[in-house]
Design a protein around this motif. Sequence first.
Motif, mmCIF file in Angstrom:
data_model
loop_
_atom_site.group_PDB
_atom_site.id
_atom_site.type_symbol
_atom_site.label_atom_id
_atom_site.label_comp_id
_atom_site.label_asym_id
_atom_site.label_seq_id
_atom_site.Cartn_x
_atom_site.Cartn_y
_atom_site.Cartn_z
ATOM 1 N N MET A 98 40.464 39.751 26.435
ATOM 2 C CA MET A 98 39.942 39.405 27.738
ATOM 3 C C MET A 98 38.241 39.735 27.427
ATOM 4 O O MET A 98 38.181 40.688 26.587
ATOM 5 N N THR A 99 37.372 39.039 28.001
ATOM 6 C CA THR A 99 36.053 39.502 28.074
ATOM 7 C C THR A 99 35.763 40.592 29.233
ATOM 8 O O THR A 99 36.781 40.844 29.908
ATOM 9 N N ALA A 100 34.577 41.088 29.229
ATOM 10 C CA ALA A 100 34.099 41.978 30.115
ATOM 11 C C ALA A 100 34.628 41.467 31.710
ATOM 12 O O ALA A 100 35.148 42.066 32.570
ATOM 13 N N ALA A 101 34.164 40.309 31.938
ATOM 14 C CA ALA A 101 34.337 39.507 33.083
ATOM 15 C C ALA A 101 35.988 39.414 33.544
ATOM 16 O O ALA A 101 36.266 39.675 34.529
ATOM 17 N N GLN A 102 36.605 39.329 32.537
ATOM 18 C CA GLN A 102 37.905 38.909 32.744
ATOM 19 C C GLN A 102 38.704 40.136 33.006
ATOM 20 O O GLN A 102 39.740 40.292 33.994
ATOM 21 N N PHE A 103 38.195 41.036 32.343
ATOM 22 C CA PHE A 103 39.007 42.575 32.523
ATOM 23 C C PHE A 103 38.363 43.146 33.849
ATOM 24 O O PHE A 103 39.401 43.430 34.605
ATOM 25 N N LYS A 104 37.351 42.931 34.236
ATOM 26 C CA LYS A 104 37.006 43.264 35.619
ATOM 27 C C LYS A 104 37.872 42.491 36.741
ATOM 28 O O LYS A 104 38.242 43.068 37.753
ATOM 29 N N SER A 105 37.905 41.211 36.546
ATOM 30 C CA SER A 105 38.682 40.487 37.607
ATOM 31 C C SER A 105 40.344 40.915 37.292
ATOM 32 O O SER A 105 40.913 40.889 38.429
ATOM 33 N N ALA A 106 40.711 41.348 36.281
ATOM 34 C CA ALA A 106 42.190 41.889 36.485
ATOM 35 C C ALA A 106 42.247 42.901 36.962
ATOM 36 O O ALA A 106 43.134 43.326 37.793
ATOM 37 N N ILE A 107 41.396 43.875 36.910
ATOM 38 C CA ILE A 107 41.276 45.070 37.746
ATOM 39 C C ILE A 107 41.307 44.810 39.171
ATOM 40 O O ILE A 107 41.920 45.422 40.294
ATOM 41 N N CYS A 108 40.400 43.683 39.543
ATOM 42 C CA CYS A 108 40.227 43.401 41.073
ATOM 43 C C CYS A 108 41.441 42.536 41.430
ATOM 44 O O CYS A 108 41.586 42.323 42.720
ATOM 45 N N GLY A 109 42.173 42.114 40.668
ATOM 46 C CA GLY A 109 43.231 41.000 40.799
ATOM 47 C C GLY A 109 42.920 39.628 41.223
ATOM 48 O O GLY A 109 43.673 38.957 42.037
ATOM 49 N N THR A 110 41.777 39.260 40.894
ATOM 50 C CA THR A 110 41.097 37.936 41.010
ATOM 51 C C THR A 110 40.978 37.060 39.582
ATOM 52 O O THR A 110 40.181 36.216 39.546
ATOM 53 N N LEU A 111 41.654 37.487 38.546
ATOM 54 C CA LEU A 111 41.563 36.682 37.297
ATOM 55 C C LEU A 111 41.920 35.311 37.431
ATOM 56 O O LEU A 111 43.307 35.033 37.714
ATOM 57 N N SER A 112 41.183 34.407 36.962
ATOM 58 C CA SER A 112 41.481 33.033 36.864
ATOM 59 C C SER A 112 41.446 32.511 35.640
ATOM 60 O O SER A 112 40.285 32.891 34.907
ATOM 61 N N TYR A 113 42.553 31.922 35.051
ATOM 62 C CA TYR A 113 42.528 31.344 33.652
ATOM 63 C C TYR A 113 43.584 30.273 33.604
ATOM 64 O O TYR A 113 44.254 30.119 34.288
ATOM 65 N N SER A 114 43.519 29.599 32.173
ATOM 66 C CA SER A 114 44.440 28.677 31.931
ATOM 67 C C SER A 114 45.329 29.135 31.065
ATOM 68 O O SER A 114 44.892 29.621 29.892
ATOM 69 N N ALA A 115 46.601 29.128 31.058
ATOM 70 C CA ALA A 115 47.659 30.021 30.436
ATOM 71 C C ALA A 115 47.994 28.774 29.242
ATOM 72 O O ALA A 115 48.595 29.322 28.276
ATOM 73 N N SER A 116 47.714 27.765 29.222
ATOM 74 C CA SER A 116 47.911 26.774 28.137
ATOM 75 C C SER A 116 46.988 25.549 27.817
ATOM 76 O O SER A 116 45.917 25.593 28.848
#
Length: 235
Positions: A98-116
């Motif tokens: 994860m990048t810093a922005a993704q890690f923060k989003s994961a903490i906040c429960g708002t992570l958006s990503y493509s799984a494949s």
Amino acid sequence: MDQKASFCGRFDPSRRPDAPARGFWWTVLIGDEAGASIEFALLAPMFIAVLLAIMNTVLIYLAQEGLESASEQASRLLLTGQIQTFQSYNGATQNTGMTAAQFKSAICGTLSYSASANASTQTSFGGSLLPPFLDCSSLYVNVVPASSFTSSNTTPPTLSVDANGNIVGTSFSVQSGATTQNQVLVVQLLYLWPTVTGPLGMSMGNTPAGNRILTATEVINTEGYPCPPGTVGTC
């Protein structure tokens, strides 16, 4: 008039007091009310300031406890390698970690990503680690490596607040391609908590905007987790 009648007449409770007596007691009563008003006007600002200080202290401790709980859970994600082995796609390009922005989003429960590859965006990495009274927009993440537990620096980083009131000076060492197995990490969550300034200028803020920077710190040694199959680079 006999002596008895004269005595009863002088002490008859039904008689109205004479004018000089009524004026004296009226002046005493009015004077007491005016004095109490002046005392209240002098003491009220100090009393309100003390009440606001108590309220601010209680709320700061509550926010600090919530931030400590979130930092423990966020550190566990790094401890077990879930952040370092996280895989997402940007079109057909695979990214590991994860990048810093993704890690923060994961903490906040708002992570958006493509799984494949070339998949639509989805949001899924568990719920928010923050309690409901903490807002994600005021959260900042600082993760730095250390050579050992004894050499780890747990003091907050040199921080400053920009013109928009945001904290600057944080870093994030766990990025795509970073090798972090069996590594000591200092994980810090920082939060800008708003405070109320009292009538005498009393404030518990430590920023120009009157907010208070809260810090929760964890020092962890990451596990020897395996990289997922198909990982591009190291994890």
